[in-house]
Motif scaffolding. Structure first.
Motif, PDB file in Angstrom:
ATOM      1  N   LEU A 170       0.828  -1.208   0.000  1.00 44.79           N
ATOM      2  CA  LEU A 170       0.000   0.000   0.000  1.00 44.79           C
ATOM      3  C   LEU A 170       0.863   1.259   0.000  1.00 44.79           C
ATOM      4  N   TYR A 180      -6.152   2.408  -4.620  1.00 49.67           N
ATOM      5  CA  TYR A 180      -6.346   1.003  -4.240  1.00 49.67           C
ATOM      6  C   TYR A 180      -7.462   0.366  -5.056  1.00 49.67           C
ATOM      7  N   SER A 183      -6.963  -1.743  -8.296  1.00 54.83           N
ATOM      8  CA  SER A 183      -5.641  -2.371  -8.350  1.00 54.83           C
ATOM      9  C   SER A 183      -5.779  -3.861  -8.074  1.00 54.83           C
ATOM     10  N   LEU A 201      -5.018  -6.789   2.058  1.00 54.33           N
ATOM     11  CA  LEU A 201      -5.119  -6.062   0.791  1.00 54.33           C
ATOM     12  C   LEU A 201      -6.558  -6.025   0.295  1.00 54.33           C
ATOM     13  N   ALA A 204      -8.409  -3.484   2.165  1.00 57.95           N
ATOM     14  CA  ALA A 204      -8.051  -2.120   1.755  1.00 57.95           C
ATOM     15  C   ALA A 204      -8.706  -1.715   0.441  1.00 57.95           C
ATOM     16  N   LEU A 206      -8.281  -3.557  -2.604  1.00 64.39           N
ATOM     17  CA  LEU A 206      -7.655  -4.136  -3.793  1.00 64.39           C
ATOM     18  C   LEU A 206      -8.377  -5.422  -4.174  1.00 64.39           C
TER      19      LEU A 206
END
Length: 387
Positions: A170, A180, A183, A201, A204, A206
């Motif tokens: 990150l 994010y 991605s 991840l 977050a 992603l």
């Protein structure tokens, strides 16, 4: 110092390498895998010296230790594996009691290490560090309490390393101004490190588009249900394929390399990215959750193609640091406090490393080595080489 041990029952070999002692003690996990070599363990021990030095804070209670590593050339799923482990630990008992603190690594869980250590007559796999503690009883209880913390079905000890890896990724995205959302990530290995990294991840924002285990690669360009896959893992990180959704595809084992993703996370074995298969990688970043997954020659070729490798010595150092922050009392056995501390530390290290790389015109790995080269003399001046 390096030791080669031969098991008198099976003939299998094990290794211990102590790269450096600080205050008389070294730190580094014990791995078990078929094909493990002394050369591999030597490189890992040197890497542990670097990981410890990178987290040096003269104001903290935790003073980094020296680097070491253990390895056993045996498949952890072999019926003889546990007996080999017990006999290895029994043979290494004088070193574990006095010089080498160890714990889980590739192929071994902490529960198995603890059980085998007790059977080998050890008080603990980290007992060499006890004389350095201000209050051994309180420190040991603090670490035990931390290992008992559970976060949504996964132990805090399993989450610590993955939190650091995810934060490294990150931080790189933030520095490059990449959002994010949208991605994509491909992860090799859904064990302790890879599973936790994938979870953080995904949380977050992603999209995890591929994960690989010993059975092959599971992929979905629209994103995998990571929580469902984590729930369907066995003790070795292999996913029960009955948990897959209709849109999830089963692909060959190395398909994770060429996934259409911005970020690759090798989180399983060493030496998995070589000069031949690096050509298949189209990702912008490789975030080394495993130890030594990218061969040096492959990293040179990747750098020439504009692929940035965030090195293992920084990226996967969170687990080791979390143990010591907790034991020495820099953090309490609390998930929110621990994960926040890991995130701050990793952000700082990644920022320093990438800024140094940019200033020097070097790779992130070379920059990390330069930071260590700056810090080791200070540690040596304060504590000496072997005392």
């Amino acid at each position: 110092m390096s030791i080669t041990w031969t098991d008198h029952v099976t003939g299998r070999r094990g290794y211990l390498v102590i790269d450096r002692l600080v205050r008389g003690v070294s730190s580094g996990g014990l791995r078990m895998r078929a094909g493990c070599t002394l050369e591999e363990v030597t490189g890992l021990a040197r890497g542990m010296t670097m990981k410890e030095a990178l987290h040096y804070d003269p104001q903290a209670r935790y003073i980094p230790l020296g680097g070491a590593k253990g390895g056993i050339d045996c498949d952890p799923q072999d019926p003889d594996a546990y007996g080999v482990l017990v006999r290895y630990l029994r043979a290494m008992r004088p070193y574990i009691e006095n010089f080498w603190t160890t714990g889980e690594d590739l192929g071994l869980s902490q529960d198995i290490v603890d059980r085998a250590a007790a059977e080998a007559g050890l008080v603990s796999s980290i007992q060499a560090v006890y004389p350095l503690l201000d209050d051994e009883g309180a420190a040991r209880q603090r670490l035990a309490d931390a290992f008992a913390v559970d976060v949504d079905g996964i132990g805090l000890d399993e989450l610590a390393g993955g939190c650091g890896v995810a934060e490294a990724a990150l931080a790189a995205l933030d520095r490059a101004g990449v959002p994010y959302a949208g991605s994509r990530v491909s992860v090799q290995g859904l064990g302790t490190m890879g599973g936790a990294t994938a979870r953080f991840l995904a949380q977050a924002g992603l999209r995890i588009v591929a994960v690989a285990d010993v059975k092959g690669t599971i992929a979905n360009p629209d994103g995998l249900d990571i929580e469902a896959l984590l729930a369907a893992r066995d003790a070795f990180g292999a996913v029960d394929r009955t948990a897959l959704r209709p849109g999830d595809a089963e692909l060959p084992g190395e398909a994770w390399l060429e996934a259409d993703a911005e970020v690759l996370v090798p989180a399983a074995v060493s030496y998995c990215v070589n000069t031949a298969n690096q050509r298949r990688i189209t990702a912008r970043w490789i975030v080394e959750a495993a130890n030594m997954p990218v061969l040096p020659e492959a990293e040179e070729l990747l750098a020439a193609r504009g692929v940035t490798v965030l090195p293992d010595v920084v990226v996967n150092s969170g687990t080791n640091a979390w143990w010591w922050w907790t034991l020495f009392g820099d953090i309490d056995p609390d998930a929110d406090e621990a994960l926040a501390h890991i995130r701050r530390s990793m952000r700082s290290l990644i920022g320093q490393m990438l800024a140094r790389a940019e200033a020097d015109g070097s790779t992130p790995r070379a920059a990390a080595h330069a930071i260590v080269a700056d810090r080791l003399p200070e540690i040596t001046d304060r504590f000496g080489w072997h005392r």
